[in-house]
Motif scaffolding. Structure first.
Motif, PDB file in Angstrom:
ATOM      1  N   ALA A  93     -39.760  33.378 -35.774  1.00  0.00           N
ATOM      2  CA  ALA A  93     -38.937  32.198 -35.506  1.00  0.00           C
ATOM      3  C   ALA A  93     -37.652  32.619 -34.821  1.00  0.00           C
ATOM      4  N   ALA A  94     -37.149  31.758 -33.962  1.00  0.00           N
ATOM      5  CA  ALA A  94     -35.889  31.986 -33.255  1.00  0.00           C
ATOM      6  C   ALA A  94     -34.925  30.861 -33.601  1.00  0.00           C
ATOM      7  N   LEU A  95     -33.698  31.208 -33.957  1.00  0.00           N
ATOM      8  CA  LEU A  95     -32.632  30.223 -34.125  1.00  0.00           C
ATOM      9  C   LEU A  95     -32.115  29.868 -32.732  1.00  0.00           C
ATOM     10  N   LEU A 132     -45.683  30.031 -41.805  1.00  0.00           N
ATOM     11  CA  LEU A 132     -44.799  28.944 -41.385  1.00  0.00           C
ATOM     12  C   LEU A 132     -44.238  28.183 -42.579  1.00  0.00           C
ATOM     13  N   ALA A 133     -44.858  28.328 -43.746  1.00  0.00           N
ATOM     14  CA  ALA A 133     -44.367  27.626 -44.937  1.00  0.00           C
ATOM     15  C   ALA A 133     -42.967  28.078 -45.328  1.00  0.00           C
ATOM     16  N   GLU A 134     -42.566  29.272 -44.896  1.00  0.00           N
ATOM     17  CA  GLU A 134     -41.231  29.779 -45.223  1.00  0.00           C
ATOM     18  C   GLU A 134     -40.118  28.868 -44.704  1.00  0.00           C
ATOM     19  N   LEU A 135     -40.410  28.124 -43.655  1.00  0.00           N
ATOM     20  CA  LEU A 135     -39.368  27.354 -42.985  1.00  0.00           C
ATOM     21  C   LEU A 135     -39.038  26.045 -43.690  1.00  0.00           C
ATOM     22  N   ALA A 136     -39.910  25.584 -44.575  1.00  0.00           N
ATOM     23  CA  ALA A 136     -39.762  24.252 -45.164  1.00  0.00           C
ATOM     24  C   ALA A 136     -38.490  24.098 -45.990  1.00  0.00           C
ATOM     25  N   THR A 137     -37.985  25.178 -46.556  1.00  0.00           N
ATOM     26  CA  THR A 137     -36.809  25.075 -47.432  1.00  0.00           C
ATOM     27  C   THR A 137     -35.514  25.444 -46.727  1.00  0.00           C
ATOM     28  N   LEU A 154     -34.720  21.242 -42.797  1.00  0.00           N
ATOM     29  CA  LEU A 154     -36.073  21.306 -42.248  1.00  0.00           C
ATOM     30  C   LEU A 154     -37.115  20.720 -43.193  1.00  0.00           C
ATOM     31  N   GLY A 155     -36.714  20.374 -44.408  1.00  0.00           N
ATOM     32  CA  GLY A 155     -37.611  19.664 -45.305  1.00  0.00           C
ATOM     33  C   GLY A 155     -37.788  18.208 -44.927  1.00  0.00           C
ATOM     34  N   ARG A 156     -37.014  17.706 -43.952  1.00  0.00           N
ATOM     35  CA  ARG A 156     -37.090  16.309 -43.529  1.00  0.00           C
ATOM     36  C   ARG A 156     -37.792  16.137 -42.189  1.00  0.00           C
ATOM     37  N   LEU A 157     -38.570  17.148 -41.803  1.00  0.00           N
ATOM     38  CA  LEU A 157     -39.378  17.020 -40.602  1.00  0.00           C
ATOM     39  C   LEU A 157     -40.526  16.036 -40.824  1.00  0.00           C
ATOM     40  N   ARG A 158     -40.853  15.238 -39.825  1.00  0.00           N
ATOM     41  CA  ARG A 158     -42.042  14.378 -39.898  1.00  0.00           C
ATOM     42  C   ARG A 158     -43.305  15.225 -39.847  1.00  0.00           C
ATOM     43  N   ARG A 159     -43.326  16.180 -38.964  1.00  0.00           N
ATOM     44  CA  ARG A 159     -44.409  17.160 -38.902  1.00  0.00           C
ATOM     45  C   ARG A 159     -43.806  18.516 -39.242  1.00  0.00           C
ATOM     46  N   ASP A 160     -44.260  19.130 -40.324  1.00  0.00           N
ATOM     47  CA  ASP A 160     -43.745  20.452 -40.641  1.00  0.00           C
ATOM     48  C   ASP A 160     -44.213  21.447 -39.589  1.00  0.00           C
ATOM     49  N   PRO A 197     -14.754  21.409 -23.765  1.00  0.00           N
ATOM     50  CA  PRO A 197     -14.226  22.698 -23.294  1.00  0.00           C
ATOM     51  C   PRO A 197     -13.227  23.294 -24.288  1.00  0.00           C
ATOM     52  N   GLY A 198     -13.367  24.575 -24.539  1.00  0.00           N
ATOM     53  CA  GLY A 198     -12.517  25.261 -25.483  1.00  0.00           C
ATOM     54  C   GLY A 198     -13.134  25.418 -26.863  1.00  0.00           C
ATOM     55  N   ASP A 199     -14.190  24.648 -27.161  1.00  0.00           N
ATOM     56  CA  ASP A 199     -14.844  24.743 -28.461  1.00  0.00           C
ATOM     57  C   ASP A 199     -15.733  25.981 -28.546  1.00  0.00           C
ATOM     58  N   THR A 200     -15.887  26.464 -29.755  1.00  0.00           N
ATOM     59  CA  THR A 200     -16.881  27.490 -30.058  1.00  0.00           C
ATOM     60  C   THR A 200     -17.824  26.921 -31.100  1.00  0.00           C
ATOM     61  N   VAL A 201     -19.126  26.965 -30.824  1.00  0.00           N
ATOM     62  CA  VAL A 201     -20.122  26.445 -31.742  1.00  0.00           C
ATOM     63  C   VAL A 201     -20.918  27.616 -32.322  1.00  0.00           C
ATOM     64  N   GLU A 202     -21.165  27.558 -33.624  1.00  0.00           N
ATOM     65  CA  GLU A 202     -21.929  28.607 -34.299  1.00  0.00           C
ATOM     66  C   GLU A 202     -23.030  27.967 -35.130  1.00  0.00           C
ATOM     67  N   LEU A 203     -24.254  28.418 -34.921  1.00  0.00           N
ATOM     68  CA  LEU A 203     -25.379  28.009 -35.748  1.00  0.00           C
ATOM     69  C   LEU A 203     -25.673  29.120 -36.745  1.00  0.00           C
ATOM     70  N   SER A 204     -26.060  28.737 -37.952  1.00  0.00           N
ATOM     71  CA  SER A 204     -26.427  29.731 -38.956  1.00  0.00           C
ATOM     72  C   SER A 204     -27.534  29.178 -39.834  1.00  0.00           C
ATOM     73  N   ALA A 205     -28.307  30.096 -40.426  1.00  0.00           N
ATOM     74  CA  ALA A 205     -29.383  29.749 -41.351  1.00  0.00           C
ATOM     75  C   ALA A 205     -29.705  30.991 -42.160  1.00  0.00           C
ATOM     76  N   PRO A 206     -30.110  30.836 -43.415  1.00  0.00           N
ATOM     77  CA  PRO A 206     -30.440  32.000 -44.244  1.00  0.00           C
ATOM     78  C   PRO A 206     -31.500  32.885 -43.579  1.00  0.00           C
ATOM     79  N   GLY A 207     -31.200  34.177 -43.506  1.00  0.00           N
ATOM     80  CA  GLY A 207     -32.142  35.128 -42.938  1.00  0.00           C
ATOM     81  C   GLY A 207     -32.034  35.317 -41.445  1.00  0.00           C
ATOM     82  N   PHE A 208     -31.178  34.534 -40.782  1.00  0.00           N
ATOM     83  CA  PHE A 208     -31.000  34.620 -39.332  1.00  0.00           C
ATOM     84  C   PHE A 208     -29.575  35.072 -39.017  1.00  0.00           C
ATOM     85  N   ALA A 209     -29.425  35.859 -37.951  1.00  0.00           N
ATOM     86  CA  ALA A 209     -28.088  36.196 -37.481  1.00  0.00           C
ATOM     87  C   ALA A 209     -27.446  34.951 -36.875  1.00  0.00           C
ATOM     88  N   PRO A 210     -26.140  34.748 -37.057  1.00  0.00           N
ATOM     89  CA  PRO A 210     -25.478  33.585 -36.459  1.00  0.00           C
ATOM     90  C   PRO A 210     -25.631  33.577 -34.933  1.00  0.00           C
TER      91      PRO A 210
END
Length: 222
Positions: A93-95, A132-137, A154-160, A197-210
């Protein structure tokens, strides 16, 4: 020509195939837009996944710049995960940050809103998965200038993840190296975190590098 990497530094990951996005794959997003699905010309909710493509010019490695067009109110962040399967059948998986310009079309969003240069934030590396079940939580967090702006469950996906992969493969073959994104959730008003402009956005998730990107203004044309 790009600068040489320091000795011993691995090149950042980039997709080896086609990158596909999916719309309307979160329960809230689907519920919010359902009344419009009943309007002409469709007059019914879609039965199969609604896909679009993120072209190679959009790929933007961790730490990169994202340009905000001068005539746009900003750029929306799109926190998501991309599924990747290699030739041996191993999952990873890729963040990803699926940037887009604000727009009012969900069935056929014009390419100009989603496929501008640098509009897909990509990580330095993939995270291997046992299944792929790892992603549900998992929950994805979106911070803008250090402030939490969105949490994506990710537990609120219509299609897991497994169902989405299978349903897409019912009508097209995803090849080794292709990337299938799970979708991007929306806030109560139907929007996503708006970046300027000027903002910095960071995504994070358990087990993934930001995953971080900086927003800059489009240069004035001569």
């Amino acid at each position: 020509m790009s600068a040489a990497l320091p000795p011993g530094t691995a090149a950042p990951w980039q997709p080896a195939g086609t990158v596909y996005g999916v719309l309307l794959n979160f329960e809230h997003e689907h519920t919010l837009w359902r009344p419009r699905m009943l309007e002409a010309p469709y007059q019914a909710p879609p039965q199969a996944p609604v896909l679009y493509i993120k072209t190679a010019n959009t790929w933007n490695p961790d730490g990169g710049q994202v340009t905000v067009p001068a005539d746009a109110p900003g750029v929306e962040a799109g926190a998501t995960l991309g599924l990747v399967r290699d030739a041996q059948g191993q999952w990873a998986a890729a963040l990803l940050n699926d940037f887009s310009l604000p727009h009012d079309s969900y069935f056929r969003p014009p390419v100009k809103y989603r496929c501008r240069d640098g509009f897909l934030g990509t990580p330095a590396a993939l995270r291997p998965l046992g299944s792929l079940a790892e992603l549900a939580t998992l929950s994805l967090s979106v911070h803008v200038n250090g402030e939490l702006r969105q949490s994506v469950d990710l537990g609120r996906l219509r299609r897991d993840a497994a169902t989405l992969w299978a349903d897409v493969n019912d009508f097209m073959t995803l090849r080794p190296g292709d990337v299938l994104m799970l979708g991007c959730d929306v806030a109560a008003d139907g929007g996503r975190p708006l970046l300027r402009p000027g903002d910095t956005v960071e995504l994070s998730a358990p087990g993934f590098a930001p995953l971080r990107h900086h927003l800059s203004a489009e240069e004035a044309r001569a």
